[in-house]
Scaffold this active site. Structure first.
Site, PDB file in Angstrom:
ATOM      1  N   ARG A  61      71.966  -5.532  37.153  1.00 37.60           N
ATOM      2  CA  ARG A  61      71.844  -6.166  35.962  1.00 37.60           C
ATOM      3  C   ARG A  61      71.560  -7.392  36.376  1.00 37.60           C
ATOM      4  O   ARG A  61      72.198  -8.315  36.933  1.00 37.60           O
ATOM      5  CB  ARG A  61      72.845  -6.084  34.864  1.00 37.60           C
ATOM      6  N   HIS A  63      70.858 -10.700  34.498  1.00 36.40           N
ATOM      7  CA  HIS A  63      71.387 -11.235  33.004  1.00 36.40           C
ATOM      8  C   HIS A  63      71.090 -12.955  33.015  1.00 36.40           C
ATOM      9  O   HIS A  63      71.797 -13.632  33.727  1.00 36.40           O
ATOM     10  CB  HIS A  63      72.757 -10.826  32.626  1.00 36.40           C
ATOM     11  N   CYS A  66      73.069 -17.082  28.732  1.00 37.67           N
ATOM     12  CA  CYS A  66      73.012 -17.218  27.347  1.00 37.67           C
ATOM     13  C   CYS A  66      74.286 -17.939  26.512  1.00 37.67           C
ATOM     14  O   CYS A  66      75.183 -17.506  26.288  1.00 37.67           O
ATOM     15  CB  CYS A  66      72.487 -16.072  26.584  1.00 37.67           C
ATOM     16  N   CYS A  77      71.322 -13.239  18.880  1.00 40.47           N
ATOM     17  CA  CYS A  77      70.540 -12.504  20.080  1.00 40.47           C
ATOM     18  C   CYS A  77      71.457 -11.494  20.396  1.00 40.47           C
ATOM     19  O   CYS A  77      72.532 -11.195  19.685  1.00 40.47           O
ATOM     20  CB  CYS A  77      70.110 -13.519  21.423  1.00 40.47           C
ATOM     21  N   GLN A  82      75.127  -7.384  25.346  1.00 37.79           N
ATOM     22  CA  GLN A  82      74.597  -6.684  26.849  1.00 37.79           C
ATOM     23  C   GLN A  82      75.320  -7.167  28.012  1.00 37.79           C
ATOM     24  O   GLN A  82      75.465  -6.303  28.825  1.00 37.79           O
ATOM     25  CB  GLN A  82      72.997  -7.340  27.082  1.00 37.79           C
ATOM     26  N   GLU A 103      68.809 -20.195  30.751  1.00 33.70           N
ATOM     27  CA  GLU A 103      68.864 -20.365  29.632  1.00 33.70           C
ATOM     28  C   GLU A 103      67.541 -20.438  28.659  1.00 33.70           C
ATOM     29  O   GLU A 103      66.643 -21.191  29.116  1.00 33.70           O
ATOM     30  CB  GLU A 103      69.680 -21.624  29.176  1.00 33.70           C
ATOM     31  N   ARG A 105      65.000 -17.999  27.975  1.00 36.28           N
ATOM     32  CA  ARG A 105      63.842 -17.578  28.951  1.00 36.28           C
ATOM     33  C   ARG A 105      63.535 -18.835  29.886  1.00 36.28           C
ATOM     34  O   ARG A 105      62.254 -18.926  30.110  1.00 36.28           O
ATOM     35  CB  ARG A 105      62.791 -17.018  28.086  1.00 36.28           C
ATOM     36  N   ASP A 137      57.775 -16.449  28.467  1.00 40.62           N
ATOM     37  CA  ASP A 137      58.862 -16.179  29.303  1.00 40.62           C
ATOM     38  C   ASP A 137      58.309 -16.817  30.817  1.00 40.62           C
ATOM     39  O   ASP A 137      57.707 -16.327  31.355  1.00 40.62           O
ATOM     40  CB  ASP A 137      59.062 -14.815  29.520  1.00 40.62           C
ATOM     41  N   ARG A 139      60.688 -17.169  33.067  1.00 40.93           N
ATOM     42  CA  ARG A 139      61.657 -16.586  34.240  1.00 40.93           C
ATOM     43  C   ARG A 139      60.930 -16.219  35.480  1.00 40.93           C
ATOM     44  O   ARG A 139      60.053 -15.552  35.094  1.00 40.93           O
ATOM     45  CB  ARG A 139      62.493 -15.668  33.576  1.00 40.93           C
ATOM     46  N   THR A 160      68.135  -2.377  32.484  1.00 43.24           N
ATOM     47  CA  THR A 160      67.276  -3.258  31.630  1.00 43.24           C
ATOM     48  C   THR A 160      66.507  -2.854  30.595  1.00 43.24           C
ATOM     49  O   THR A 160      65.883  -1.472  30.660  1.00 43.24           O
ATOM     50  CB  THR A 160      66.456  -4.104  32.656  1.00 43.24           C
TER      51      THR A 160
END
Length: 209
Positions: A61, A63, A66, A77, A82, A103, A105, A137, A139, A160
């Site tokens: 994952r 992640h 956040c 969110c 998740q 943080e 995106r 986004d 990222r 995901t």
């Protein structure tokens, strides 16, 4: 792995007992790295016992951090639920959770809260980011691919709902054998946010109503 980036190396491995608010607990091996492309302090949590004899890829994952959801339990969110789900599912099968310092995106905490204010005025999560002058986004998962390579992993099953993670990792040379969706953690406060992710960027989220 792809040779499009310089490799990273493992810096430290240390075992950490984890306990969540609902009482679920497990133990993770936290792994830190040197040489990550973006210079940030991302961390891998190795969970459970992978079945090495079967040759099956580990469950992984990615992640993105956040603070509001992971730490304070914000209902705006689905990040906190998740994270909790991913830790248990990975611990059950054996695999890796990459906790990435991205943080909002990757626009940062203050900008994310600015984006929340714009969302309160009617913009969706992507419109708010662009209104602030950022990509929808921002990222980049190069560091994630480096982390997997440093851990000796070149093929994974990816937990995901986000097709962009699959695309980026594949472009970086990571083999994504299977994609497994997370659960749908909807509530009245995040329904509009989840709908934007499903409709705008093709997240595999099935919403009722």
């Amino acid at each position: 792995m792809s040779s499009t980036f310089v490799g990273a190396s493992v810096r430290t491995r240390v075992r950490i007992p984890l306990t969540f608010a609902d009482g679920y607990s497990t133990t993770a091996q936290a792994v830190t790295f040197d040489g990550l492309a973006d210079g940030r302090e991302h961390v891998a949590l190795v969970l459970g016992e992978p079945d090495l004899e079967s040759g099956a890829p580990p469950l992984v994952r990615l992640h993105s951090e956040c603070l509001t959801g992971d730490v304070f339990g914000s209902a705006r969110c689905d990040c906190g639920p998740q994270l909790r789900e991913a830790v248990e599912r990975i611990a059950d099968t054996g695999g890796i959770l990459l906790y990435l310092r991205q943080e909002g995106r990757d626009i940062g905490l203050y900008n994310k809260l600015d984006a929340y204010a714009l969302q309160d005025a009617g913009r969706d999560t992507y419109q708010a980011n662009t209104d602030l002058g950022f990509d929808e986004d921002a990222r980049d998962y190069t560091a994630a691919a480096q982390m997997l390579s440093a851990l000796g992993v070149d093929e994974i099953d990816l937990l995901t709902n986000n097709p962009d993670k699959v695309r980026q990792l594949t472009d970086l040379g990571v083999i994504v054998r299977h994609t497994l969706p997370t659960g749908v953690h909807a509530n009245p406060a995040n329904l509009r946010y989840l709908r934007a992710k499903a409709e705008h960027t093709g997240h595999t989220i099935r919403l009722v109503g």
